[in-house]
Design an enzyme around this catalytic site. Structure first.
Site, PDB file in Angstrom:
ATOM      1  N   ASP A  13      -0.075  -5.858 -12.676  1.00 50.82           N
ATOM      2  CA  ASP A  13      -0.789  -5.627 -13.945  1.00 50.82           C
ATOM      3  C   ASP A  13      -1.243  -6.919 -14.613  1.00 50.82           C
ATOM      4  O   ASP A  13      -1.296  -7.004 -15.840  1.00 50.82           O
ATOM      5  CB  ASP A  13       0.088  -4.812 -14.926  1.00 50.82           C
ATOM      6  N   LYS A  16      -5.890  -8.056 -12.521  1.00 51.92           N
ATOM      7  CA  LYS A  16      -6.633  -8.377 -11.287  1.00 51.92           C
ATOM      8  C   LYS A  16      -7.961  -7.627 -11.264  1.00 51.92           C
ATOM      9  O   LYS A  16      -8.981  -8.148 -10.836  1.00 51.92           O
ATOM     10  CB  LYS A  16      -5.811  -7.961 -10.052  1.00 51.92           C
ATOM     11  N   GLY A  40      -2.719   0.461 -10.602  1.00 49.97           N
ATOM     12  CA  GLY A  40      -3.550   1.021 -11.666  1.00 49.97           C
ATOM     13  C   GLY A  40      -4.358  -0.108 -12.257  1.00 49.97           C
ATOM     14  O   GLY A  40      -3.788  -1.064 -12.775  1.00 49.97           O
ATOM     15  N   HIS A  41      -5.680  -0.029 -12.115  1.00 50.30           N
ATOM     16  CA  HIS A  41      -6.535  -1.109 -12.613  1.00 50.30           C
ATOM     17  C   HIS A  41      -7.490  -0.548 -13.656  1.00 50.30           C
ATOM     18  O   HIS A  41      -8.216   0.409 -13.374  1.00 50.30           O
ATOM     19  CB  HIS A  41      -7.346  -1.728 -11.475  1.00 50.30           C
ATOM     20  N   ARG A 143       7.500   5.216  12.819  1.00 52.42           N
ATOM     21  CA  ARG A 143       6.543   5.733  13.805  1.00 52.42           C
ATOM     22  C   ARG A 143       6.647   7.219  14.144  1.00 52.42           C
ATOM     23  O   ARG A 143       5.650   7.887  14.298  1.00 52.42           O
ATOM     24  CB  ARG A 143       6.597   4.913  15.123  1.00 52.42           C
ATOM     25  N   GLN A 229      -0.628  -4.649  -6.711  1.00 54.64           N
ATOM     26  CA  GLN A 229       0.697  -5.106  -7.143  1.00 54.64           C
ATOM     27  C   GLN A 229       0.679  -6.623  -7.424  1.00 54.64           C
ATOM     28  O   GLN A 229      -0.381  -7.198  -7.528  1.00 54.64           O
ATOM     29  CB  GLN A 229       1.791  -4.764  -6.104  1.00 54.64           C
ATOM     30  N   ARG A 313       5.860  -1.084 -20.464  1.00 58.45           N
ATOM     31  CA  ARG A 313       6.156  -2.233 -19.600  1.00 58.45           C
ATOM     32  C   ARG A 313       7.144  -3.145 -20.315  1.00 58.45           C
ATOM     33  O   ARG A 313       7.060  -3.307 -21.536  1.00 58.45           O
ATOM     34  CB  ARG A 313       4.873  -3.008 -19.292  1.00 58.45           C
ATOM     35  N   VAL A 422     -10.014 -13.310 -22.874  1.00 56.82           N
ATOM     36  CA  VAL A 422      -9.633 -13.128 -24.285  1.00 56.82           C
ATOM     37  C   VAL A 422      -9.868 -11.695 -24.771  1.00 56.82           C
ATOM     38  O   VAL A 422      -9.948 -11.430 -25.954  1.00 56.82           O
ATOM     39  CB  VAL A 422     -10.386 -14.142 -25.185  1.00 56.82           C
TER      40      VAL A 422
END
Ligand code: GDP
Ligand code: IMO
Ligand code: MG
Length: 433
Positions: A13, A16, A40-41, A143, A229, A313, A422
């Site tokens: 978070d 990115k 989550g972006h 697998r 992440q 958070r 900013v």
């Protein structure tokens, strides 16, 4: 080809998404190589907010081809939901999004496995996002019970695979839940019916993305990698076991996309001007100082609630030791300093420049969770500023104290700051070089 990778250098978070969007027009392709819908972006473009979880942030840019690489784990309904919701917002990604046939598929039993593992409580709990990420990667490495995107496109094969896998999963989960109570039981035929419907809609997107990337690079296309992440959540180098199940460092690029790392010449490390973390695990600079404290103030001003789970958070001061560690692992060339505006109005700011552990001073980070949880931060105190900085567009628009803070972060991390952010908007950005 001069490829670029955007990677978070904290616990995720770091914004990115904003950086990928900001520089996205300089690239022909944007590639996700790890994780899934645990990411989550949020990106704000001309007042419009886009929320992406599984799809690369690049999809917002019309000129970009977005690639979901083989290293990603895909929950098909989520994929379709995001495609549909973008379309509703006027963004048609159908001609510019591709999905690897080698990516692994998340099924409802993966989420149930995760729920049972997490509900055990106590030390075994990680505080995961509940999106089935860990159990799907477990099956990939194991697998025997894994199913890849390409297999969704072969109906008979898929039905047969689910007939083998699902009864085993049912037995496993019933045992896991200590008897039948509490564990959901799944029907292979019902899952096959459901997933075959998704498969028909997903089919046009599916391709051999590694080959596509090789051909594109040969044709001179420019590629941007978007890590999900943060580096401290990397399964090898993060604060294990409180990490995610994939390689979120740039080291995941090569395996997670098939494009050799030598194609990438610029690595941009994204950091917040402070630190946040969601889920359990050590966090030395955490500000657990109550409802009137600085931690809560940062949470409120920075809107620090998880995009995926809505969880508050955890917040704290900038940890220069942690970022120096991840910058070295990532091979970062520069850092972008995000959410600086959130610190406005604080009388003073603290930067963690060392730790004290068992009576000894340390000047380096350790990802060993047992040691890290005993590390007490050693702070350097810098003056704050009162001005609203959200309108600043160049460094000289910032108060002297903000510039001093940026310089000190850069010095402590040992890398130049190339961007200062900013505000959430694309335009609320200072490009330093
Ligand atoms: P990601 O997962 O790294 O892409 O980051 P997230 O999107 O989960 O979290 C970053 C949040 O901060 C998003 O809601 C962004 O819109 C917001 N954001 C990005 N840059 C800034 C900034 O400079 N200032 C403020 N106040 N918010 C920002
Ligand atoms: P983006 O891409 C912040 C955290 C979870 C949990 C741990 C393991 O938005 O930065 P998982 O569901 O992956 O098994 O959970 O990792 N986590 C994130 N924290 N940002 C993320 O993604 C995260 N993805 C996973 O909270 O602590
Ligand atoms: Mg996020």
């Amino acid at each position: 080809m001069a490829g670029t990778c955007v990677v978070g250098l904290q616990w995720g978070d770091e914004a990115k998404g904003k950086i990928v969007d900001l520089i996205g027009d300089e690239f022909d392709m944007v590639v996700r190589y790890n994780g899934g819908a645990n990411a989550g972006h949020t990106v704000v473009v001309e007042g419009k907010t886009f929320k992406l979880s599984l799809l690369p942030t690049g999809v917002i840019r019309p000129s970009v081809t977005s690639v979901i690489g083989n290293g990603v784990v895909v929950y098909p309904p989520r994929f379709l939901e995001e495609v549909d919701s973008l379309l509703k917002g006027g963004v048609d990604v159908s001609k510019r999004l591709v999905l690897s046939d080698h990516a692994h598929v998340i099924f409802p039993y993966h989420m149930e496995e995760e729920r049972l593992a997490e509900s055990g409580g106590g030390e075994g709990k990680i505080g995961t996002t509940g999106r089935g990420i860990g159990p799907c990667y477990q099956d990939k490495v194991g697998r025997r019970f894994a199913i890849r995107v390409g297999e969704l496109l072969r109906p008979d094969h898929l039905r047969e695979r689910l007939r083998q896998v699902v009864p085993f999963k049912n037995r496993l989960m019933t045992a896991f839940a200590d008897g039948a109570a509490g564990a959901k039981v799944f029907d292979p035929a019902a899952i096959a019916d459901e997933y075959l419907k998704y498969a028909e809609r997903i089919r046009p997107y599916v391709t051999d993305t590694a080959r596509l990337l090789h051909d594109s690079v040969k044709a001179g296309k420019r590629v941007l990698f978007e890590a999900a992440q943060g580096s401290l959540l990397d399964v090898d180098h993060g604060t294990y076991p409180f990490v995610t199940s994939s390689s979120s460092l740039p080291s995941g690029m090569w395996s997670g996309s098939g494009l050799p790392a030598k194609n990438v010449t610029r690595i941009i490390g994204v950091v917040k001007a402070y630190t946040t973390r969601v889920g359990r695990g050590p966090f030395p600079t955490e500000l657990d100082d109550g409802i009137d404290g600085t931690g809560e103030r940062i949470r409120k001003v920075g809107k620090e609630y998880g995009t995926v789970t809505g969880r508050p958070r955890r917040t704290g001061w900038f940890d220069a030791l942690a970022v120096r560690y991840t910058a070295a692992l990532a091979g970062a060339d520069e850092i972008t300093l995000m959410l600086l505006d959130v610190l406005s109005g604080l009388p003073e700011l603290k930067l963690c420049v060392g730790y004290e552990v068992d009576g000894e001073r340390r000047d380096h980070f350790t990802s060993d969770a047992h040691i890290l949880e005993r590390c007490k931060p050693v702070y350097e105190t810098l003056p704050g500023w009162t001005e609203d900085i959200t309108g600043a567009r160049k460094l000289t628009d910032l108060p002297a104290a903000a510039r001093k803070y940026i310089d000190r972060v850069s010095e402590m991390v040992g890398l130049p700051v190339s961007v200062v952010s900013v505000g959430p908007g694309r335009e609320q950005t200072i490009r330093v070089r």
